[in-house]
Design an enzyme around this catalytic site. Structure first.
Site, short mmCIF file in Angstrom:
data_model
loop_
_atom_site.label_atom_id
_atom_site.label_comp_id
_atom_site.label_asym_id
_atom_site.label_seq_id
_atom_site.Cartn_x
_atom_site.Cartn_y
_atom_site.Cartn_z
N ASP A 1 -23.55 -31.68 -93.09
CA ASP A 1 -24.13 -31.06 -91.91
C ASP A 1 -25.61 -31.36 -92.08
O ASP A 1 -26.27 -30.77 -92.94
CB ASP A 1 -23.89 -29.54 -91.91
N HIS A 2 -26.13 -32.32 -91.33
CA HIS A 2 -27.46 -32.83 -91.69
C HIS A 2 -28.56 -31.78 -91.54
O HIS A 2 -29.63 -31.93 -92.10
CB HIS A 2 -27.79 -34.13 -90.94
N HIS B 1 -24.42 -26.58 -87.09
CA HIS B 1 -25.84 -26.51 -87.48
C HIS B 1 -26.40 -25.07 -87.40
O HIS B 1 -27.00 -24.58 -88.34
CB HIS B 1 -26.71 -27.40 -86.59
#
Ligand code: BG6
Length: 496
Positions: free
Chosen positions: A180-181, A243
């Site tokens: 999950d950047h 996010h």
């Protein structure tokens, strides 16, 4: 803090599956290049791109050119990087093709220890085929095999559980890295430090002092021709369920026993378990329409995208109220707000404190806020009331401000992907998503997605370039969030 412990003595092969796609050229090749040029990767390393498209590595290099920066003087290093790259075309579902990939990898594995990392930048529809084939044909025999996967991890609780079981049948959890950047962004990484390394925050981090928490994601552009992909997903699955919920867990979690990956991830799962599924009362959805007074793309609405069905009810904007049902947070709304085609690009956390009890300023004192700006322009600031300077005794809203660009002028922040890919080499899973987190996230979001989609709830329209549907302000007000509109954060001018 866990020390960096890259196994730099041994050969590593980094295989990028989906090497002909958008993510590969825009993010993953630039990421590995930046790590390579900063000498952060093991010395002995080979990169292999794999995808269905028949092309040469030179063609891949050409496609990536636009997205890669080569600092002056590093041209030779850049050529050296591409010399360490290979490309192989093959299907995603035929074992024979993966056997060829295995042969290609094995060619370089002349050393006693050789590790393999597989990055799946591929569409979710082929996740299962790809992972089975990696397991059966490409597992390392002289070192570890680590697999990095990108969201979406399923599209609801049922499909996520299926994918979870599938992966668990192939690899141990310690070898699966779910990216999950947002977990690699500077300010998101800072959340734990701010919370747990500052005693001033400990006594105020609860429902006695905090009135509401708003976590926002805003983008000023629409689907830009990606409507076909987006329409099946919508903003809730695209940004909110992953996010923004990840940020929520870091804000709301209890202090972990240590900074070890599993201690942190256990606390994050625990806080998610305290959240009940979202109800219809706690959601508002919107979809952007063209703005006749806007410029260029702004004139077009979501439904004008030729790749979107004309009767689509997919939300491009949503506000969702979540309640953490534990002693610390009972009664404090955590509001997630996300939207495309809005007035600005911004991701931030806004923690609003209760009104000052026993008011002696005739209602002039506005609420304090602690704002953590994730992007653009990382900043942490606290909105406080102060006496206006001079003879007057009026109150003014001002801030205690830590703006990264002024305080850390020369600091360079790696892209979120760079940190995360390096973490995989280092075997550090702290900033990756645990299977249990995925399960809990879908438990919270699946019922509302089913209701919205089952009842065909029509999203509220909002103009491209606006702040969202006009109704969303009233919705936010329901969550004990007071918007005064009188304060404007000014970017501090650089100190002399
Ligand atoms: C992705 C979403 O996960 O995050 C995109 O799929 C979104 O729709 C992107 O644009 C935003 O990432 P960033 O790093 O630009 O904030």
């Amino acid at each position: 803090m866990e020390a960096i412990k890259t196994d730099s003595n041994h050969l590593h092969t980094f295989v990028l599956l989906g090497a002909s796609g958008d993510l590969a050229k825009k993010k993953i090749y630039p990421t590995v290049w930046n790590l390579y040029r900063s000498n952060l990767l093991p010395i002995s390393i080979k990169f292999i791109g794999y995808a269905r498209t028949k092309q040469s590595i030179l063609e891949v290099k050409e496609k990536c050119k636009k997205y890669i920066t080569v600092p002056k003087g590093e041209e030779r290093k850049y050529e050296e990087f591409w010399a360490a790259n290979e490309y192989l075309a093959g299907s995603y579902d035929q074992k024979a093709d993966y056997e060829k990939l295995n042969q290609e990898i094995s060619k370089f594995e002349t050393e006693l220890v050789a590790n393999r990392i597989f990055y799946l930048a591929v569409p979710p529809a082929v996740f299962e085929d790809v992972t089975v084939n990696i397991k059966n044909a490409c597992t390392a025999t002289k070192g570890y095999t680590r697999v990095i996967i990108e969201k979406p991890f399923g599209r609801d609780d049922v499909t996520a559980a299926k994918l979870g079981n599938h992966l668990a049948g192939l690899f141990d959890e310690e070898h699966i890295y779910r990216i999950d950047h947002y977990l690699g962004k500077e300010m998101v990484l800072n959340l734990m430090t701010l919370r747990f390394a500052n005693q001033i925050f400990s006594p105020i981090w609860n429902n006695d002092i905090i009135a509401s928490v708003i976590i926002s994601f805003k983008e000023p552009f629409g689907t830009e021709g990606r409507g076909g992909y987006f329409d099946d997903i919508g903003i809730i699955r695209d940004v909110m369920q992953n996010h923004l919920l990840q940020i929520l867990s870091l804000i709301a979690m209890e202090k972990p026993v240590t900074l070890k990956a599993n201690d942190i991830r256990k606390e994050k799962v625990k806080v998610l378990r305290h959240i009940k599924p979202i109800t219809m009362d706690d959601i508002l959805i919107g979809q952007y329409v063209g703005n006749p007074d806007g410029q260029g793309e702004e004139k077009l609405g979501y439904l004008d995208d030729p790749t979107v069905p004309k009767d689509s009810i997919t939300p491009t904007y949503a506000v969702a109220g979540l309640w953490v049902n534990n002693a610390r947070w009972q009664g404090v709304p955590f509001v997630l707000r996300a939207g495309k085609a809005l007035n600005e690009r911004k991701a931030e956390v806004r923690i609003q404190f209760h009104d000052m009890p026993g008011d002696i300023f005739d209602g002039e004192a506005k609420r304090n806020e602690l704002v953590l700006r994730v992007q653009p322009g990382e900043a942490v600031y606290t909105k406080i009331m102060s006496k206006s300077p001079g003879m007057m005794f009026d109150l003014v809203e001002t801030e205690l401000d830590l703006t990264y660009s002024t305080r850390y002028k020369d600091a360079k922040y790696p892209d979120a992907y760079e940190r995360l890919v390096l973490d995989v080499f280092n075997g550090n899973q702290t900033h990756f998503v645990l299977d249990d987190e995925v399960k809990e996230a879908w438990r919270i979001f699946t019922p509302i997605l089913n209701q919205l989609e089952g009842q065909k709830v029509k999203p509220l329209p909002y103009k491209f370039g606006s702040r969202g549907p006009p109704e969303s302000d009233a919705k936010l007000a329901q969550y004990n969030f007071k918007y005064s509109g009188s304060y404007k954060w000014e970017k501090p001018s650089p100190s002399k």
